[in-house]
Design an enzyme around this catalytic site. Sequence first.
Site, PDB file in Angstrom:
ATOM      1  N   HIS A 118      40.149  65.761  34.686  1.00 25.33           N
ATOM      2  CA  HIS A 118      41.342  65.466  35.473  1.00 25.33           C
ATOM      3  C   HIS A 118      42.500  64.467  34.966  1.00 25.33           C
ATOM      4  O   HIS A 118      43.201  63.647  35.527  1.00 25.33           O
ATOM      5  CB  HIS A 118      40.713  64.512  36.801  1.00 25.33           C
ATOM      6  CG  HIS A 118      39.602  65.334  37.654  1.00 25.33           C
ATOM      7  ND1 HIS A 118      40.006  65.970  38.714  1.00 25.33           N
ATOM      8  CD2 HIS A 118      38.443  65.477  37.473  1.00 25.33           C
ATOM      9  CE1 HIS A 118      39.028  66.573  39.088  1.00 25.33           C
ATOM     10  NE2 HIS A 118      37.874  66.390  38.580  1.00 25.33           N
ATOM     11  N   LYS A 134      45.909  46.067   5.882  1.00 24.18           N
ATOM     12  CA  LYS A 134      45.429  44.818   5.631  1.00 24.18           C
ATOM     13  C   LYS A 134      46.510  44.066   4.643  1.00 24.18           C
ATOM     14  O   LYS A 134      46.786  42.760   4.969  1.00 24.18           O
ATOM     15  CB  LYS A 134      44.149  44.906   4.666  1.00 24.18           C
ATOM     16  CG  LYS A 134      43.055  45.280   5.896  1.00 24.18           C
ATOM     17  CD  LYS A 134      41.741  45.564   5.047  1.00 24.18           C
ATOM     18  CE  LYS A 134      40.506  46.037   5.595  1.00 24.18           C
ATOM     19  NZ  LYS A 134      39.256  46.241   5.049  1.00 24.18           N
ATOM     20  N   GLU A 136      37.255  58.643   8.923  1.00 24.37           N
ATOM     21  CA  GLU A 136      37.217  57.709   7.713  1.00 24.37           C
ATOM     22  C   GLU A 136      36.788  58.718   6.399  1.00 24.37           C
ATOM     23  O   GLU A 136      37.057  58.484   5.385  1.00 24.37           O
ATOM     24  CB  GLU A 136      36.482  56.632   7.978  1.00 24.37           C
ATOM     25  CG  GLU A 136      37.057  55.281   8.273  1.00 24.37           C
ATOM     26  CD  GLU A 136      36.792  54.247   8.014  1.00 24.37           C
ATOM     27  OE1 GLU A 136      37.019  53.187   8.346  1.00 24.37           O
ATOM     28  OE2 GLU A 136      35.237  53.890   7.404  1.00 24.37           O
TER      29      GLU A 136
END
Length: 450
Positions: A310, A424, A289
């Site tokens: 792995h 949003k 951010e």
Amino acid sequence: MSNLKISDRFVKPFLDQSKLEKELERAEMARQTVLNGSGLGNEFLGWVNLPSQTKAEDLQNIRKAAELIQSHSQYLVVVGIGGSYLGARAVIEALTPEFSTPETQKKTVKILYAGHHLDADYHFRLLAFLENKEFSVNVISKSGTTTEPAIAFRLLLSLLERKYGKENIKHRVFATTDRSKGALKHLADEYKFPTFVIPDDVGGRYSVFTPVGLLPIAAAGFSINKLMDGAKQMESELKSTASKDGNLACFYAAIRNGLYSLGKTTEIFVSYNPSFGYVSEWWKQLFGESEGKNGKGIFPASVQFTTDLHSMGQYIQDGERKLMETVIKVEAPKQDVYLTEKTDDNDGLNYLAGKKLSEVNQSAMLGTLIAHKDGGVPCLEITLPSINEETLGELLYFYEFSCAVSGYMLGVNPFDQPGVEDYKNNMFALLGKKGYEKRKEEILSHLGFS
């Protein structure tokens, strides 16, 4: 002097000394920008002095609230998203043993989390689980209107009222919010919930040393005084030490920005201790951010070794050469396991007899560092002597300061997050929120609906 150490021995083949020195000069300029408050987002620099300026009385009030929670609750549900919960969860999960006994379960409050996503199954099961449990809620939001935590808190508040009665829950809900305004502050005043203040000049991802992080950590049974002592030590060191004199934050920021200029656009947070899982999540939000804007930024990723050797190990070793690693090392485990000799040696492990499991882990770490360096991945090492409240306080403050310095070196505002609003606004439109009608029409048209 802090407990944290940094080594660039596996970075030197990629970043020559003259380039590093230039980056260190830039880092020092950025450090001064942080300290004198002359940069972008300077209204959100309150975190810089938090460890040294937090009053003993404030910590005592947080501890008293934690003791109240512990006196009547088996569980504390922390409601928040992003920086409102990641700092606390990072510390709590780093310090909490993976396996608890009935005796230790009785002594501590178990921390649960809500409002950090919108999954219906999770929240349904959480509410069902809490039906016959004694629990409290710490809701964390500066505004009180952030969608995910607001929904979760509405659900939990309804359960609390039904379970205990509205008049009996004022000591079971603790609101961490704005000092004087916002939906959550007004609700807390109406219900007479105890409140803790999120400082106006501290953003969410830099808030672990405010009540945002401290109340859940204290409720979980850990020492917030020791956490703050570690942060205070790191604050003092980073504020008083110039880049040329070995400032750790400047060194880290200089290396990552130097490597970024050479095409290393992804930084991988590597740990060999599963307890660092949420420290890496907190770190990803902090740097993602803070730096990811204006078409710039190092992409923060994380792996847990040796497990991910792995799965992701192949890509790191042989994939696209845009990677750098920062490896978190812990010198001493809290407990260790000795490997014994077996008569038939049918598993071929007798060569390890007498060694500690931590030695095997350290050898895997060193072997991987060498392999990745040889494969074209520069690896920085950050070492802590052990995992405890003090060292975590040092580490988290170190990362906060480093992130601010690195962001200014990159030429961005390390304290805003304008891109978060885009999803949003689309979500609000699709859900039919008032005022978003035009955007909804645009979205439906874009999707091919009339």
